[in-house]
Design a protein around this motif. Structure first.
Motif, short mmCIF file in Angstrom:
data_model
loop_
_atom_site.label_atom_id
_atom_site.label_comp_id
_atom_site.label_asym_id
_atom_site.label_seq_id
_atom_site.Cartn_x
_atom_site.Cartn_y
_atom_site.Cartn_z
N ILE A 246 0.84 -1.20 0.00
CA ILE A 246 0.00 0.00 0.00
C ILE A 246 0.88 1.25 0.00
CG2 ILE A 246 -1.69 1.32 1.34
CD1 ILE A 246 -2.81 -1.38 2.31
N ILE A 310 -9.59 -1.32 4.93
CA ILE A 310 -8.43 -1.18 4.07
C ILE A 310 -8.80 -1.38 2.60
CG2 ILE A 310 -6.13 -2.07 3.54
CD1 ILE A 310 -6.26 -0.58 6.15
N TYR A 350 -6.68 3.98 5.55
CA TYR A 350 -5.50 3.13 5.77
C TYR A 350 -4.72 3.56 7.01
CZ TYR A 350 -0.69 1.64 5.55
OH TYR A 350 0.54 1.18 5.90
#
Length: 438
Positions: A246, A310, A350
């Motif tokens: 990510i 997420i 996130y």
């Protein structure tokens, strides 16, 4: 009173960053270092490989977290002053001197986000306040600080011993605005000194050196290296691995959105548009979106869990990148604005969910180290490698050209953003399949 003090610390924490994080690429481009943008953003990633975990481990065991936070801010500000000094005095700005000083500043700034988080969590718990409920309303002040400094560097010009504010590209001093000059680095350094002085006044966060969990032996007791023992925890390992992937997406917007928006100035049909002349101000919509989306994160996390939260963040990256691919600062401005709006979801869902998840799952004596390790995986490994790869993609399709007396990053930006879109889509599919929520 405590919440107000922590909110001010968070405001200053992100104000330091807001001075240059999204506008640095424009300064580098105007200085002739536009093809090296990725290395300056990767510098923070390289620093995050070691410094957050190191500073977190020291704060867990030896030095109160708020003092460690102040020390890191102060040293970072000193080196940022040096970056600014070199940039304004050098006859020709060269890569290695500028990069070396900037990397040193980044190295000491890298631990501050995690230290600020752990300081806030510890102070809230010591006062009997639930961090899950209180932290989002404190963290929102970080976004406010970031946006405030973005507006300042976008509009403030300094030239010939005078200064003023303008949003117009036709103003005589438009190109002397801080968003195009080294003045943004000086603003960051000054703010960093203020943050350092304020941090040491916060309530004490005593180290956990006497706890049973902190009496580790051998390599497990070593800062940074010892933090890798956290990978042995089944509740943390999957999250740390996906944090790395990510992290690839986290710096792309910071490094390339403002040069992308500014390049529309070189096109006759977009040269007079507000967004092309005020890229830093327009990009602040992303942080305003972040402020809007930050408040429901705790509720979303409680209702749908870490995995779906997420997934929403990664899905937002897909929308963000594809909107830039087809947007412009004219009739496609609505797509640019859409990309800014979903940025808040991508970033907040996130980062806040991850920080709260780590705080709940990490052992008591390793909470600062665990926060630092998450930063290391996402903004360290992920962001550094991701920015190098992103820079290779951008430099393949785009190049800096002098048009109308100004440098602009021209080329096939649509292909660039579509490649980033494909990466985010693949990551979303992989996360949905392989991440198992406990």
């Amino acid at each position: 009173m405590l919440s107000a003090r922590l909110s001010l610390m968070t405001f200053l924490q992100f104000a330091v960053w807001g001075c240059y994080l999204v506008s640095l690429g424009q300064f580098l481009g105007s200085s002739g270092l536009g093809r090296d943008i990725q290395w300056f953003y990767a510098a923070g990633g390289f620093s995050a490989l070691i410094m957050p975990a190191l500073a977190g481990a020291v704060a867990d065991r030896y030095v109160p977290a708020q003092r460690m936070l102040g020390l890191c801010h102060f040293l970072s500000a000193l080196f940022m002053f040096a970056v600014w000094g070199y940039a304004v005095t050098a006859v020709e700005v060269r890569f290695w001197p500028l990069f070396a000083l900037f990397a040193l500043s980044s190295a000491f700034f890298a631990p501050t986000v995690a230290l600020c988080n752990s300081t806030c969590f510890a102070n809230l718990k010591q006062s009997g306040i639930d961090p899950v409920k209180a932290f989002p309303s404190i963290r929102i002040w970080g976004t406010i600080g970031f946006v405030a400094m973005m507006w300042l560097v976008n509009s403030l010009w300094v030239a010939d011993g005078s200064f003023g504010f303008t949003l117009s590209e036709t103003h005589p001093h438009a190109m002397s605005r801080l968003q195009y000059t080294a003045g943004q680095l000086c603003a960051s350094a000054v703010t960093g000194v203020i943050a350092a002085l304020y941090a040491v006044t916060l309530p004490d966060v005593p180290p956990m050196r006497n706890s049973a969990d902190s009496r580790l032996k051998g390599w497990r007791a070593m800062p940074v290296i010892g933090s890798f023992r956290l990978l042995a925890l089944p509740q943390l390992l999957p999250f740390f691995l996906f944090a790395m992937f990510i992290g690839v997406a986290l710096q792309i917007n910071n490094g390339y959105v403002t040069p992308y928006l500014t390049h529309f100035r070189a096109m006759p049909e977009f040269s007079t548009t507000f967004g092309a002349s005020n890229a830093t101000l327009l990009t602040s919509l992303s942080q305003i979106s972040e402020a809007v989306w930050i408040l429901p994160v705790g509720c979303v996390l409680a209702r749908i869990g870490i995995k779906k939260t997420i997934m929403c963040a990664i899905g937002a990256w897909v929308i963000n990148f594809i909107s830039f691919a087809f947007g412009n600062t004219g009739d496609g401005l609505w797509l640019i604005v859409s990309a800014m709006i979903v940025y808040g979801v991508a970033f907040d869902f996130y980062n806040i969910a991850g920080a709260l998840f780590i705080d709940r799952q990490a052992p008591q004596a390793d909470k600062s180290a665990a926060q630092g390790f998450m930063i290391m995986m996402s903004r360290g490994v992920g962001s550094s490698l991701g920015m190098i790869a992103a820079g290779a993609v951008v430099n393949t399709f785009c190049r800096w050209e002098v048009t109308g007396g100004m440098r602009s990053f021209m080329g096939d930006w649509q292909s660039v953003w579509l490649i980033f879109t494909a990466y985010a889509a693949i990551l979303l599919i992989a996360f949905s399949i392989f991440f198992k929520q406990r």
